[in-house]
Every structure is written in structure tokens, then in C-alpha cells.
Design a protein around this motif. Structure first.
Motif, PDB file in Angstrom:
ATOM      1  N   LEU A   5     -14.368  -8.842  -0.550  1.00  0.00           N
ATOM      2  CA  LEU A   5     -14.417  -8.471   0.868  1.00  0.00           C
ATOM      3  C   LEU A   5     -13.623  -7.206   1.164  1.00  0.00           C
ATOM      4  N   VAL A   6     -12.398  -7.109   0.667  1.00  0.00           N
ATOM      5  CA  VAL A   6     -11.530  -5.992   1.047  1.00  0.00           C
ATOM      6  C   VAL A   6     -12.136  -4.633   0.689  1.00  0.00           C
ATOM      7  N   PRO A   7     -12.648  -4.424  -0.537  1.00  0.00           N
ATOM      8  CA  PRO A   7     -13.266  -3.119  -0.824  1.00  0.00           C
ATOM      9  C   PRO A   7     -14.446  -2.799   0.091  1.00  0.00           C
ATOM     10  N   LYS A   8     -15.210  -3.816   0.472  1.00  0.00           N
ATOM     11  CA  LYS A   8     -16.329  -3.579   1.400  1.00  0.00           C
ATOM     12  C   LYS A   8     -15.816  -3.131   2.767  1.00  0.00           C
ATOM     13  N   LEU A   9     -14.723  -3.735   3.226  1.00  0.00           N
ATOM     14  CA  LEU A   9     -14.139  -3.310   4.496  1.00  0.00           C
ATOM     15  C   LEU A   9     -13.645  -1.874   4.413  1.00  0.00           C
ATOM     16  N   LEU A  10     -13.016  -1.532   3.298  1.00  0.00           N
ATOM     17  CA  LEU A  10     -12.524  -0.167   3.115  1.00  0.00           C
ATOM     18  C   LEU A  10     -13.667   0.835   3.086  1.00  0.00           C
ATOM     19  N   GLU A  11     -14.768   0.467   2.435  1.00  0.00           N
ATOM     20  CA  GLU A  11     -15.936   1.348   2.379  1.00  0.00           C
ATOM     21  C   GLU A  11     -16.495   1.625   3.769  1.00  0.00           C
ATOM     22  N   ARG A  12     -16.327   0.665   4.679  1.00  0.00           N
ATOM     23  CA  ARG A  12     -16.843   0.820   6.041  1.00  0.00           C
ATOM     24  C   ARG A  12     -15.836   1.523   6.954  1.00  0.00           C
ATOM     25  N   GLY A  13     -14.737   1.988   6.381  1.00  0.00           N
ATOM     26  CA  GLY A  13     -13.793   2.784   7.146  1.00  0.00           C
ATOM     27  C   GLY A  13     -12.699   2.008   7.841  1.00  0.00           C
ATOM     28  N   HIS A  14     -12.628   0.704   7.585  1.00  0.00           N
ATOM     29  CA  HIS A  14     -11.575  -0.087   8.200  1.00  0.00           C
ATOM     30  C   HIS A  14     -10.258   0.091   7.447  1.00  0.00           C
ATOM     31  N   HIS A  15      -9.162  -0.098   8.138  1.00  0.00           N
ATOM     32  CA  HIS A  15      -7.840  -0.172   7.522  1.00  0.00           C
ATOM     33  C   HIS A  15      -7.510  -1.647   7.330  1.00  0.00           C
ATOM     34  N   VAL A  16      -7.016  -1.999   6.151  1.00  0.00           N
ATOM     35  CA  VAL A  16      -6.843  -3.404   5.802  1.00  0.00           C
ATOM     36  C   VAL A  16      -5.402  -3.682   5.382  1.00  0.00           C
ATOM     37  N   ARG A  17      -4.841  -4.709   6.000  1.00  0.00           N
ATOM     38  CA  ARG A  17      -3.543  -5.244   5.572  1.00  0.00           C
ATOM     39  C   ARG A  17      -3.804  -6.587   4.909  1.00  0.00           C
ATOM     40  N   VAL A  18      -3.416  -6.715   3.648  1.00  0.00           N
ATOM     41  CA  VAL A  18      -3.664  -7.930   2.875  1.00  0.00           C
ATOM     42  C   VAL A  18      -2.367  -8.709   2.715  1.00  0.00           C
ATOM     43  N   VAL A  19      -2.397  -9.993   3.069  1.00  0.00           N
ATOM     44  CA  VAL A  19      -1.260 -10.862   2.785  1.00  0.00           C
ATOM     45  C   VAL A  19      -1.706 -11.890   1.753  1.00  0.00           C
ATOM     46  N   ASP A  20      -0.971 -11.970   0.650  1.00  0.00           N
ATOM     47  CA  ASP A  20      -1.367 -12.816  -0.467  1.00  0.00           C
ATOM     48  C   ASP A  20      -0.125 -13.014  -1.342  1.00  0.00           C
ATOM     49  N   ARG A  21      -0.062 -14.133  -2.068  1.00  0.00           N
ATOM     50  CA  ARG A  21       1.039 -14.347  -2.999  1.00  0.00           C
ATOM     51  C   ARG A  21       0.832 -13.614  -4.327  1.00  0.00           C
ATOM     52  N   MET A  22      -0.329 -13.040  -4.544  1.00  0.00           N
ATOM     53  CA  MET A  22      -0.610 -12.257  -5.756  1.00  0.00           C
ATOM     54  C   MET A  22      -0.415 -13.083  -7.024  1.00  0.00           C
ATOM     55  N   PHE A  23      -0.783 -14.361  -6.971  1.00  0.00           N
ATOM     56  CA  PHE A  23      -0.619 -15.223  -8.135  1.00  0.00           C
ATOM     57  C   PHE A  23      -1.484 -14.773  -9.312  1.00  0.00           C
ATOM     58  N   TRP A  24      -2.561 -14.056  -9.037  1.00  0.00           N
ATOM     59  CA  TRP A  24      -3.439 -13.588 -10.112  1.00  0.00           C
ATOM     60  C   TRP A  24      -3.225 -12.107 -10.395  1.00  0.00           C
ATOM     61  N   GLY A  25      -2.129 -11.562  -9.919  1.00  0.00           N
ATOM     62  CA  GLY A  25      -1.823 -10.170 -10.168  1.00  0.00           C
ATOM     63  C   GLY A  25      -2.159  -9.285  -8.979  1.00  0.00           C
ATOM     64  N   ILE A  26      -1.801  -8.018  -9.096  1.00  0.00           N
ATOM     65  CA  ILE A  26      -2.068  -7.041  -8.044  1.00  0.00           C
ATOM     66  C   ILE A  26      -3.569  -6.741  -8.019  1.00  0.00           C
ATOM     67  N   PRO A  27      -4.207  -6.770  -6.856  1.00  0.00           N
ATOM     68  CA  PRO A  27      -5.661  -6.563  -6.808  1.00  0.00           C
ATOM     69  C   PRO A  27      -6.067  -5.147  -7.208  1.00  0.00           C
ATOM     70  N   HIS A  28      -7.310  -5.021  -7.631  1.00  0.00           N
ATOM     71  CA  HIS A  28      -7.808  -3.772  -8.182  1.00  0.00           C
ATOM     72  C   HIS A  28      -7.854  -2.647  -7.152  1.00  0.00           C
ATOM     73  N   TYR A  29      -7.882  -2.972  -5.867  1.00  0.00           N
ATOM     74  CA  TYR A  29      -7.976  -1.943  -4.834  1.00  0.00           C
ATOM     75  C   TYR A  29      -6.601  -1.434  -4.398  1.00  0.00           C
ATOM     76  N   ALA A  30      -5.528  -1.944  -4.997  1.00  0.00           N
ATOM     77  CA  ALA A  30      -4.180  -1.469  -4.665  1.00  0.00           C
ATOM     78  C   ALA A  30      -4.107   0.041  -4.877  1.00  0.00           C
ATOM     79  N   GLY A  31      -3.455   0.704  -3.981  1.00  0.00           N
ATOM     80  CA  GLY A  31      -3.348   2.154  -4.066  1.00  0.00           C
ATOM     81  C   GLY A  31      -4.330   2.890  -3.181  1.00  0.00           C
ATOM     82  N   HIS A  32      -5.325   2.183  -2.656  1.00  0.00           N
ATOM     83  CA  HIS A  32      -6.242   2.821  -1.709  1.00  0.00           C
ATOM     84  C   HIS A  32      -5.441   3.258  -0.483  1.00  0.00           C
TER      85      HIS A  32
END
Length: 345
Positions: free
Chosen positions: A16-43
Motif C-alpha cells: 500500500l505505502v509505495p502506491k500511496l507515494l506514487e500517487r503523490g501522497h505523503h505517508v507517515r508509517v507507524v510500525d514495530r519493524m519486526f520484519w526489518g526496515i521496509p524497502h521504501y525507507a528513504g523515499h
């Protein structure tokens, strides 16, 4: 819009998050990151907040226009692993998030609920819609039901909750899961060359592709209030018998010269057998959820057929196994981390 996504590093959120970014939205993600830092980090238009939804940091909702709430325990095994923590995350935290939205002036909240609320239906003869009786069974469905009721109780002129009852999800995600029925079949076909069909696999399930589900969330986030405010929608691509799914997977492997056996097994203790309609969402917003099981299987097989078998069994692909592994390591994190234990006030 500035959108807060809870659980944005999970199986659905990482699509979902990359799709929101592609549509020009600004996204704040809250997560415990139990599976690691997401691939879109740094956008440049994404902000990551490592936090437990039961104890959200001050100012999290500042400047936010809408919330997409995905965080929490994801299925029956994880909910039963720690029922009290499940209730805190999947029920109580949702009510708290609604109150924080109202206090911060956030009008729209989209909630990822579940078609499992229909699971107590006596049979699959009836196509269940949003007006059908609910009969949730187990800690997971019960907590989702409570959350729906809590959100709708807060609905008003200044707060617009939207409930998305999600079918069982399938397909490729950067935060992959192999504990969902179609994905599990692909993994088992590759690893074991056989698929076990409990009770012959005649039970029906509503399913939806993860890419289509993400598109549905975006459509609801962006929709005008008069179409979605205070509404509940089933998000269903299609209904399949479990045996149909196994046959699709087996056929994909056979075409590659890898035979797969279908083996009947005993009925499980709890038989889940129901079908759901997604027509309300389609007609209300004019969207389609087009991805078929065949298309998703082809993509999954192409992606994972060359991956070493031992890697496909890694706990990170299975929510309950990963939770158990993290819990075993909990003493090392005790001072600063709460894993899956209930939080004390």
C-alpha cells in the motif's frame, strides 16, 4: 494528502505505502519493524515511526489528513498466541486511535477488518453481503468485530470511519507471507511436491489479491465523504473452493515439468466454509479487483521457484513462527521492548 498508515511495514502495508507515494501522497508509517526496515525507507515523502500502537508517541497525528489502520495481530494463530495482547492491539488500540483522530481533527479513518466476521455462517449456499448476520469465532474475529463497533460509535460530522472487511489475501509482497492459503499452497508445491486438502478441500473462501486490496484502500481514502463515510465494505476479488486453489497451483507447476500430488486429509477441528459478495464496493466506487488466483500463482512461482527450499521455510515468512522466535529472544530486549506480551498500565 498526508496519510498515517499503521502497520505500514507489513504484508499489506508494504504494498500500500509505495502506491500511496506514487500517487503523490505523503505517508507517515507507524510500525514495530519486526520484519526489518521496509524497502521504501528513504523515499523523500515517507516518514518512519517505530512504535507500538498501544503506546503511540505524542504528536503522531499532527498534520495528518487521513489514517489507514492496518496494524495488529493478523490471523487466528497469532491472536490465540496471546489473546490479551491481541485484544489490546486489535480492539482497544483501535478505539484509542479513533479518539486520537477526533482530538487531532483527522476526519477519515480506513480500517482493515476481516471477512472472518462471517465465519460462523451455517453453510456456503448464501453469498454474504454487508447486511448479513455476523457470528465471529475466536479471539481474532471477536477483536475485529469490537473494533468495527467502536469506530462506528464514534462516527459523526467530523469523523468518518470506513470499514473494509478484507477477504483472505494472496499474492506477492515485499514483506512476504507463506501462511495464507494460496501462498501456502505455492510454497508447499515447491518444497514438498504435494498439497494436503483437509476434508477434500470443498470449503469455500473469499479471496483478494494484495495489490487489488491496496488499490481498494486508496480508493476509499480518496473517495468523497458522501460515498464512504460510516460505511462498511467487503473487499473480495472472488470466492474459491480450497480444492480449486490447489488445482491452480498444481497446474502451474505441472506446466514447468514439476508434478504435484493432491492428497485428501482429515477435516480440521473448525471448518470454515463461506462466500462473500464484494459488489457494494465495486458499484459504489466503480473499481474492480481483477487479479485472479492463476495470475498470482504464476507470479509467485516465477519469483520463488529458484529460491533454495530451506529459505522458503524461514520463520520470517510465517507470522506465528516469527512471533514465537521473537518471544524466545525477548529477555535480551526486556529493558526497552515489549514483544507480544500484554502491556501493563
Amino acid at each position: 494528502m498526508r496519510i498515517l498508515v499503521t502497520g505500514g511495514a507489513g504484508y499489506i502495508g508494504s504494498v500500500l505505502v509505495p502506491k500511496l507515494l506514487e500517487r503523490g501522497h505523503h505517508v507517515r508509517v507507524v510500525d514495530r519493524m519486526f520484519w526489518g526496515i521496509p524497502h521504501y525507507a528513504g523515499h523523500p515523502n515517507v516518514e518512519l515511526v517505530n512504535a507500538d500502537i498501544r503506546r503511540l508517541p505524542e504528536g503522531l497525528f499532527d498534520g495528518i489528513d487521513a489514517v489507514d489502520h492496518l496494524a495488529g495481530f493478523s490471523n487466528d494463530p497469532t491472536a490465540e498466541f496471546s489473546p490479551e495482547a491481541n485484544w489490546q492491539m486489535n480492539a482497544s488500540a483501535t478505539d484509542t486511535i479513533a479518539r486520537q483522530c477526533i482530538a487531532a481533527g483527522v476526519r477519515r479513518l480506513v480500517f482493515g477488518s476481516s471477512c472472518s466476521l462471517y465465519d460462523g455462517a451455517p453453510d456456503a449456499d448464501t453469498l454474504l453481503d454487508e447486511s448479513s448476520p455476523l457470528n465471529p469465532r475466536g479471539a481474532y474475529a471477536t477483536s475485529k468485530h469490537y473494533s468495527e463497533q467502536a469506530l462506528l460509535a464514534h462516527a459523526g460530522r467530523d469523523f468518518e470511519p470506513v470499514i473494509l472487511r478484507q477477504a483472505t489475501v494472496f499474492g506477492l509482497s515485499p514483506r512476504m507471507r507463506f501462511d495464507l492459503v494460496l501462498n501456502t499452497f505455492v510454497k508447499d508445491a515447491l518444497v514438498r511436491q504435494r498439497l494436503i486438502l483437509h476434508g477434500g478441500g470443498r470449503m469455500w473462501r473469499p479471496l483478494v489479491a494484495v495489490q487489488d486490496l491496496a488499490d481498494a484502500h486508496i480508493a476509499v481514502l480518496e473517495a468523497p465523504s458522501e460515498l464512504v463515510a460510516g460505511e462498511t465494505f467487503n473487499v473480495v476479488g472472488d470466492n474459491y473452493q480450497v480444492r480449486q486453489l490447489a488445482e491452480v497451483v498444481a497446474a502451474a507447476l505441472v506446466r514447468l515439468g514439476q508434478p504435484v500430488a493432491l492428497v485428501d486429509g482429515p477435516l480440521p477441528n473448525i471448518v470454515r466454509n463461506y462466500r462473500c459478495s464484494g459488489e457494494k464496493l465495486r458499484s459504489r466506487l466503480g473499481i474492480d479487483l481483477p487479479t485472479t488466483a492463476e495470475q498470482a500463482v504464476a507470479e509467485l512461482v516465477e519469483t520463488y521457484r529458484s529460491v533454495p527450499i530451506e529459505q522458503l521455510g524461514h520463520p520470517r515468512y510465517y507470522n506465528i513462527a516469527w512471533m514465537q522466535l521473537l518471544e524466545e529472544a525477548r529477555p535480551a530486549y526486556q529493558a526497552t521492548h515489549h514483544i507480544f506480551e500484554p502491556l501493563e498500565d
